[in-house]
Scaffold this motif. Structure first.
Motif: not given
Length: 116
Positions: A105, A108-113
């Motif tokens: 999770s 995924i947060d880091k990728i989306s940012k």
């Protein structure tokens, strides 16, 4: 899994959690362990108890050793609380799925940012 085994499984989860929270006076364990699942053999003589540890990596080994040391005491308490012909042999197994889920999770947060 039979209905009886399912009831035994749920009862063991509840009681072992309660025992760890209230009856085991080991400061290494208190409040840092969560029972995630219990698998019971068909004759209820053996139970795999899956648990997760809510602590940093360097404390994990201490907590795992404390669980191993307290397993006979936990089994004794289960025997007093749960009415079964045999008190199941308990085998505690570290469940790291919650940690893996949190790591995924976070990634995924880091990728989306756009940080990765």
């Amino acid at each position: 899994m039979s209905l009886r085994n399912e009831r035994v499984r749920k009862t063991l989860m509840k009681e072992i959690s309660d025992i760890l929270l209230k009856d085991i006076k080991d400061p290494k364990i208190s409040g840092l362990i969560s029972i995630t699942d219990v698998e019971v053999s068909h004759d209820n003589s053996y139970a795999k108890v899956f648990y997760s540890i809510l602590a940093d990596t360097d404390k994990k080994e201490e907590i795992i050793e404390a669980i191993k040391k307290n397993t006979p005491k936990i089994r004794y308490e289960v025997g007093k609380r749960v009415r079964l012909r045999l008190t199941p042999e308990l085998n505690f197994i570290l469940d790291e799925s919650l940690e893996r889920g949190a790591r995924i999770s976070d990634l995924i947060d880091k990728i989306s940012k756009g940080e990765i």
